[in-house]
Design an enzyme around this catalytic site. Structure first.
Site, mmCIF file in Angstrom:
data_model
loop_
_atom_site.group_PDB
_atom_site.id
_atom_site.type_symbol
_atom_site.label_atom_id
_atom_site.label_comp_id
_atom_site.label_asym_id
_atom_site.label_seq_id
_atom_site.Cartn_x
_atom_site.Cartn_y
_atom_site.Cartn_z
ATOM 1 N NE ARG A 91 -2.784 -1.077 3.424
ATOM 2 C CZ ARG A 91 -3.277 -0.456 4.487
ATOM 3 N NH1 ARG A 91 -4.137 0.516 4.339
ATOM 4 N NH2 ARG A 91 -2.897 -0.790 5.694
ATOM 5 C CG MET A 114 -14.363 2.092 -3.932
ATOM 6 S SD MET A 114 -15.233 2.994 -2.607
ATOM 7 C CE MET A 114 -16.242 1.678 -1.966
ATOM 8 C CG LEU A 124 -6.054 6.319 1.617
ATOM 9 C CD1 LEU A 124 -6.617 7.731 1.710
ATOM 10 C CD2 LEU A 124 -5.148 6.180 0.399
ATOM 11 C CG HIS A 153 -19.162 6.263 4.280
ATOM 12 N ND1 HIS A 153 -18.553 5.183 3.664
ATOM 13 C CD2 HIS A 153 -20.060 5.741 5.144
ATOM 14 C CE1 HIS A 153 -19.059 4.061 4.155
ATOM 15 N NE2 HIS A 153 -19.968 4.374 5.050
ATOM 16 C CG ASP A 191 -15.807 4.656 5.216
ATOM 17 O OD1 ASP A 191 -15.363 5.417 4.348
ATOM 18 O OD2 ASP A 191 -16.133 3.479 4.990
ATOM 19 C CD GLU A 221 -23.180 9.458 -1.878
ATOM 20 O OE1 GLU A 221 -22.056 9.563 -2.378
ATOM 21 O OE2 GLU A 221 -23.759 8.356 -1.736
HETATM 22 C C1 GAR Z 1 -20.556 6.985 -3.506
HETATM 23 O O1 GAR Z 1 -21.819 6.548 -3.080
HETATM 24 C C2 GAR Z 1 -19.646 7.257 -2.329
HETATM 25 O O2 GAR Z 1 -20.338 7.771 -1.219
HETATM 26 C C3 GAR Z 1 -19.095 5.872 -2.053
HETATM 27 O O3 GAR Z 1 -18.824 5.357 -3.328
HETATM 28 C C4 GAR Z 1 -19.797 5.860 -4.240
HETATM 29 C C5 GAR Z 1 -19.087 6.377 -5.453
HETATM 30 O O4 GAR Z 1 -20.011 6.739 -6.439
HETATM 31 N N1 GAR Z 1 -17.928 5.925 -1.216
HETATM 32 C C6 GAR Z 1 -17.662 5.019 -0.264
HETATM 33 O O5 GAR Z 1 -18.347 4.044 -0.072
HETATM 34 C C7 GAR Z 1 -16.424 5.309 0.573
HETATM 35 N N2 GAR Z 1 -16.379 4.468 1.702
HETATM 36 P P1 GAR Z 1 -19.581 7.706 -7.613
HETATM 37 O O6 GAR Z 1 -18.338 7.072 -8.252
HETATM 38 O O7 GAR Z 1 -20.746 7.685 -8.561
HETATM 39 O O8 GAR Z 1 -19.318 9.054 -7.034
#
Ligand code: GAR
Length: 228
Positions: free
Chosen positions: A70, A95, A98, A114, A150, A179
């Site tokens: 990593r 995803m 880190l 998140h 998170d 979001e």
């Molecule tokens: C989103 O729902 C974001 O909140 C989530 O991934 C998705 C990405 O969608 N993030 C996580 O789960 C982080 N732990 P997008 O590529 O359409 O923005």
């Protein structure tokens, strides 16, 4: 006042719908952040095309060849961020977990979105887990990044009701719409300094919501709205 804009990099792994919302917001001349770079750890991330269509440099640093290394992957990532003069890192569906070292290097300068009302449901499959838990309210959170997955001081949250008949897709869509509202606002606050870390918490110069969202609605079932 373009010279005052914070140079932000958006890190993605997939679809990039949040990236799309950030791109739309950043078009406003007064937006305090410039999306100077989009980085993906996957070459097949659809969000890369969104960035290129918007004229934003979009690069791939594949995580797969690094395997469990990593820190090696993050060194490659960090080199791209440094080369682009980035001051703020925005995790938009990135995803990858880190390392503490990378998180420490960007402390107070890295935010994440998140899809849950943290601290509930960190990790994956948040919508299925919210449905399984039977919560009546679900939502999304933007926070500064600290070493836990998170976790970190919260900048903004939006809550949505969980409705009868909801499946994972319906609930995810309701949350995603929120979001796209709170992430551009939270990035603007972080970039301008309106949201800042003080003593491990976020101090925020922004209008706060009055009232409350309740689900189901009190006053249903023939009850008076106010029950003494
Ligand atoms: C989103 O729902 C974001 O909140 C989530 O991934 C998705 C990405 O969608 N993030 C996580 O789960 C982080 N732990 P997008 O590529 O359409 O923005």
């Amino acid at each position: 006042m373009a010279e005052l804009k914070r140079r932000a990099a958006v890190l993605i792994s997939g679809r990039g719908s949040n990236l799309g919302a950030l791109i739309a917001a950043a078009r406003h001349p007064a937006y305090p952040a410039e999306l100077a770079l989009v980085l993906s750890n996957r070459a097949d991330a659809a969000g890369l095309d969104r960035a290129r269509e918007a004229g934003i440099p979009a690069e791939v640093v594949e995580s797969r060849p690094f395997g469990r290394d990593r820190a090696g992957f993050e060194a490659a990532l960090g080199a791209r961020l440094e080369a682009a003069g980035i001051g703020l890192v925005v995790l938009a569906g990135f995803m990858r977990v880190l390392t503490e070292g990378f998180v420490a290097a960007w402390a107070g300068r890295m935010i994440n979105i998140h899809p849950s009302l943290l601290p509930a449901f960190p990790g994956l499959d948040t919508h299925a887990r919210a449905l399984a838990a039977g919560v009546r309210l679900h939502g999304c959170t933007v926070h500064f990044v600290t070493p836990g997955v998170d976790e970190g001081p919260i900048i903004a949250q939006a809550a949505v009701p969980v409705l009868p008949g909801d499946d994972e897709a319906a609930l995810a869509a309701r949350v995603l719409a929120q979001e796209h509202r709170i992430f551009p606002a939270a990035l603007a606050w972080a970039a301008s300094g309106a949201a800042r870390l003080e003593g491990g918490r976020v101090v925020l110069d922004a209008p706060m919501a009055g009232g409350a969202l309740a689900n189901p609605l009190p006053g249903g079932a023939g009850l008076p709205t106010e029950i003494p």
